[in-house]
Design a protein around this motif. Structure first.
Motif, PDB file in Angstrom:
ATOM      1  N   MET A 423      -4.669 -16.813   4.454  1.00 11.98           N
ATOM      2  CA  MET A 423      -3.885 -15.610   4.723  1.00 11.98           C
ATOM      3  C   MET A 423      -3.616 -14.847   3.427  1.00 11.98           C
ATOM      4  N   ASP A 424      -3.817 -13.538   3.500  1.00 14.60           N
ATOM      5  CA  ASP A 424      -3.611 -12.657   2.342  1.00 14.60           C
ATOM      6  C   ASP A 424      -2.884 -11.408   2.841  1.00 14.60           C
ATOM      7  N   PRO A 425      -1.567 -11.535   3.121  1.00 10.68           N
ATOM      8  CA  PRO A 425      -0.825 -10.430   3.732  1.00 10.68           C
ATOM      9  C   PRO A 425      -0.481  -9.326   2.738  1.00 10.68           C
ATOM     10  N   PRO A 426       0.056  -8.200   3.230  1.00 11.54           N
ATOM     11  CA  PRO A 426       0.508  -7.141   2.328  1.00 11.54           C
ATOM     12  C   PRO A 426       1.744  -7.576   1.550  1.00 11.54           C
ATOM     13  N   ARG A 427       2.269  -6.684   0.696  1.00 14.43           N
ATOM     14  CA  ARG A 427       3.390  -7.040  -0.175  1.00 14.43           C
ATOM     15  C   ARG A 427       4.628  -7.473   0.592  1.00 14.43           C
ATOM     16  N   SER A 428       4.772  -6.980   1.800  1.00 15.03           N
ATOM     17  CA  SER A 428       5.937  -7.358   2.608  1.00 15.03           C
ATOM     18  C   SER A 428       5.848  -8.779   3.130  1.00 15.03           C
ATOM     19  N   GLY A 429       4.704  -9.423   2.936  1.00 14.85           N
ATOM     20  CA  GLY A 429       4.511 -10.781   3.413  1.00 14.85           C
ATOM     21  C   GLY A 429       4.226 -10.819   4.908  1.00 14.85           C
ATOM     22  N   SER A 430       4.401 -11.986   5.506  1.00 13.22           N
ATOM     23  CA  SER A 430       4.173 -12.147   6.945  1.00 13.22           C
ATOM     24  C   SER A 430       5.507 -12.127   7.679  1.00 13.22           C
ATOM     25  N   ASP A 431       5.464 -11.796   8.969  1.00 11.99           N
ATOM     26  CA  ASP A 431       6.695 -11.865   9.754  1.00 11.99           C
ATOM     27  C   ASP A 431       6.755 -13.202  10.481  1.00 11.99           C
ATOM     28  N   GLU A 432       7.899 -13.468  11.073  1.00 14.98           N
ATOM     29  CA  GLU A 432       8.087 -14.768  11.715  1.00 14.98           C
ATOM     30  C   GLU A 432       7.159 -14.952  12.911  1.00 14.98           C
ATOM     31  N   ALA A 433       6.813 -13.839  13.578  1.00 11.09           N
ATOM     32  CA  ALA A 433       5.899 -13.930  14.716  1.00 11.09           C
ATOM     33  C   ALA A 433       4.543 -14.473  14.271  1.00 11.09           C
ATOM     34  N   PHE A 434       4.049 -13.981  13.114  1.00 12.24           N
ATOM     35  CA  PHE A 434       2.769 -14.466  12.612  1.00 12.24           C
ATOM     36  C   PHE A 434       2.887 -15.925  12.191  1.00 12.24           C
ATOM     37  N   LEU A 435       3.930 -16.235  11.430  1.00 11.68           N
ATOM     38  CA  LEU A 435       4.080 -17.596  10.923  1.00 11.68           C
ATOM     39  C   LEU A 435       4.240 -18.597  12.058  1.00 11.68           C
ATOM     40  N   SER A 436       4.951 -18.216  13.105  1.00 12.55           N
ATOM     41  CA  SER A 436       5.115 -19.129  14.240  1.00 12.55           C
ATOM     42  C   SER A 436       3.790 -19.364  14.953  1.00 12.55           C
ATOM     43  N   SER A 437       2.919 -18.350  14.929  1.00 12.45           N
ATOM     44  CA  SER A 437       1.604 -18.523  15.548  1.00 12.45           C
ATOM     45  C   SER A 437       0.745 -19.493  14.733  1.00 12.45           C
ATOM     46  N   SER A 450      -1.026 -14.400  -2.179  1.00  8.71           N
ATOM     47  CA  SER A 450       0.054 -13.422  -2.130  1.00  8.71           C
ATOM     48  C   SER A 450       0.016 -12.459  -3.307  1.00  8.71           C
ATOM     49  N   CYS A 451       0.250 -11.173  -3.003  1.00  3.69           N
ATOM     50  CA  CYS A 451       0.412 -10.175  -4.062  1.00  3.69           C
ATOM     51  C   CYS A 451       1.888  -9.935  -4.354  1.00  3.69           C
ATOM     52  N   ASN A 452       2.768 -10.660  -3.666  1.00  4.96           N
ATOM     53  CA  ASN A 452       4.210 -10.560  -3.902  1.00  4.96           C
ATOM     54  C   ASN A 452       4.839 -11.940  -3.725  1.00  4.96           C
ATOM     55  N   PRO A 453       4.925 -12.719  -4.800  1.00  6.16           N
ATOM     56  CA  PRO A 453       5.445 -14.085  -4.685  1.00  6.16           C
ATOM     57  C   PRO A 453       6.869 -14.176  -4.146  1.00  6.16           C
ATOM     58  N   VAL A 454       7.642 -13.095  -4.243  1.00  9.37           N
ATOM     59  CA  VAL A 454       9.009 -13.119  -3.711  1.00  9.37           C
ATOM     60  C   VAL A 454       8.983 -13.290  -2.196  1.00  9.37           C
ATOM     61  N   THR A 455       8.173 -12.505  -1.497  1.00 11.58           N
ATOM     62  CA  THR A 455       8.072 -12.661  -0.048  1.00 11.58           C
ATOM     63  C   THR A 455       7.275 -13.920   0.311  1.00 11.58           C
ATOM     64  N   GLN A 456       6.393 -14.340  -0.582  1.00 15.33           N
ATOM     65  CA  GLN A 456       5.651 -15.583  -0.348  1.00 15.33           C
ATOM     66  C   GLN A 456       6.605 -16.775  -0.289  1.00 15.33           C
TER      67      GLN A 456
END
Length: 496
Positions: A423-437, A450-456
């Motif tokens: 997975m290589d999401p945008p800077r906002s990271g993934s949402d819970e719906a994606f992660l739960s899937s 990740s291009c944004n370790p904070v959201t990672q």
């Protein structure tokens, strides 16, 4: 740098020192005529306005994730741009109600890590944030940032840096306008503003890209092309987008215009090609909307095939004007090589490439996987991915337009399995719906780029709470001279 004398180092004062980059000398501070600030960040006076300003002497105790110096003032923690740990400095502090804005006035005692920024526009532009640090200090800053963020999960590996941390951007876009003398200028907007900075070179751009847009700027007057004015809605040329194939040498030029009526376009294209025969395709993109988006929906090829090709990890990729392709291909090869190494593919695994874009990492992984399914919402990107798959003769990869999370939920409902999810999401990271899937599909291994370790960090905590453990962490410096850093995390099911 030696310690400052009595007057100290002033970020707003022009200095004579310079650094030789690619055989060219660039003054340490801006030297544009008529610019009274001579290097001060352009937001200074606008921010202060009629607010009260006081002067204070402070000591920097550390850096924020944005590379700003941390100081204490009247019991408050302030963040000061261009200040380094251990330095003492004089700052001005403007206050208005709850608003407090500190600004570096001069450095009294300089850090050994401080250097003169090689870019003439550094204190005006804001596109780079770390050029006042030497390379080792930049490396240490990014390593420490990742180390601190990843503390809950383990110790990261040493960051993968770049041998030549300049000239790396294979995509650049330039904006045009008029100065007070009504002369055409080109350059970049100052950070967080619409103040156009006239410049002739960005040290992290591909040098050829800067040469091309400079030529276009010089041609505009003779072809009676007016720069677009966002306030009035008048003018023709909004931006010039240049994409360079670092391996292939192919170059795309996109003229972003406000109207499809381009008088003399054939002669313009002919003149541009004569000046730069290395250009392999030229496009006109029409953007007549009042928007901050660079590209519009309407596109016309004026010369060439409308795309360029480049090579990454031994595979060839078609790149269109709108397609996403990693900005720094040298570091991307390191990033992808490490990510696929973390996937531990043996040739039999089923791999999901979520947020697959034009298929780069999925197609590279297909060489070591049993089957790859790439999923992406952007239909143009999926079309590019399919074309790239055919170009490289890949038989074990399929690409689908849709939501990656829904794709995995449907797989799980059918009783299908995936061994690895990349997975290589945008800077906002993934949402819970994606992660739960992902959790529902239960892949044995997750490789999170990740291009944004904070959201990672936020997303990794969710995955850890749902049965995964972190096995490896690898930061990569994809954007030297800036605060941005990418990070890869390898996660495996707890039962493994």
């Amino acid at each position: 740098m030696k310690k400052s004398k009595k007057n100290g180092y002033k970020p707003g004062k022009k200095r004579n020192q310079s650094k030789n980059i690619n055989g060219k000398k660039h003054s340490a501070m801006p030297s544009q005529k008529g610019d009274k600030s001579q290097g001060k960040p352009s937001t200074t006076n606008k921010r202060q306005g009629n607010k009260k300003a006081v002067t204070a002497e402070v000591t920097c105790t550390g850096l924020t994730n944005e590379g700003k110096g941390i100081v204490q003032w009247k019991g408050k923690q302030l963040e000061v741009e261009y200040l380094l740990p251990g330095e003492t400095a004089e700052i001005t502090v403007s206050t208005s109600g709850r608003y407090v804005h500190p600004e570096l006035k001069r450095v009294i005692t300089s850090s050994k890590d401080r250097i003169q920024p090689p870019c003439s526009y550094y204190f005006e532009c804001g596109g780079c944030q770390l050029q006042h640090m030497n390379e080792q200090a930049q490396e240490d800053f990014k390593q420490e940032t990742i180390d601190e963020l990843m503390k809950p999960f383990g110790k990261p590996e040493p960051i993968l840096t770049m041998d030549h941390p300049y000239d790396y951007r294979n995509k650049s876009h330039t904006t045009f306008g008029l100065n007070k003398e009504r002369q055409i200028i080109g350059g970049l907007y100052a950070q967080n503003s619409h103040q156009l900075i006239s410049m002739d070179r960005c040290l992290i751009h591909d040098p050829k890209a800067d040469e091309i847009w400079q030529t276009i700027k010089d041609m505009m007057k003779s072809f009676k092309m007016q720069p677009y004015n966002e306030d009035t809605g008048r003018g023709f040329l909004r931006h010039v987008l240049v994409k360079v194939g670092k391996v292939s040498g192919e170059i795309m030029v996109v003229l972003v215009v406000a109207s499809p009526i381009f008088k003399g376009k054939n002669n313009f294209v002919k003149a541009l090609r004569k000046a730069h025969p290395e250009i392999t395709t030229i496009l006109m993109n029409v953007n007549n909307r009042k928007t901050s988006m660079v590209l519009g929906d309407q596109e016309q090829v004026l010369f060439g095939k409308g795309t360029i090709t480049d090579t990454l990890c031994g595979m060839k990729f078609d790149i269109s004007a709108k397609s996403f392709y990693q900005i720094n291909p040298v570091q991307t090869e390191k990033l992808y090589t490490k990510a696929i190494e973390m996937a531990q593919l043996t040739g039999t695994e089923t791999v999901i490439d979520a947020y697959c874009g034009i298929g780069t990492i999925g197609l590279i992984a297909s060489q070591k996987a049993g089957k790859v399914s790439g999923v992406e919402l952007n239909k143009d990107a999926v079309r590019d991915a399919i074309r790239n798959s055919k170009r490289n003769g890949v038989k074990n990869a399929r690409f689908y337009q849709g939501d990656s999370g829904e794709f995995m939920v449907e797989m799980a409902a059918r009783g299908e399995k995936a061994d690895v999810v990349i997975m290589d999401p945008p800077r906002s990271g993934s949402d819970e719906a994606f992660l739960s899937s992902v959790v529902q599909l239960k892949p044995e291994r997750i490789v999170y780029v990740s291009c944004n370790p904070v959201t990672q960090v936020r997303d990794m905590k969710y995955l850890v709470q749902n049965g995964y453990k972190v096995k490896g962490i690898q930061p990569v410096d994809m954007f030297p001279q800036t605060v941005h850093v990418e990070n890869i995390a390898e996660m495996v099911l707890e039962s493994n």
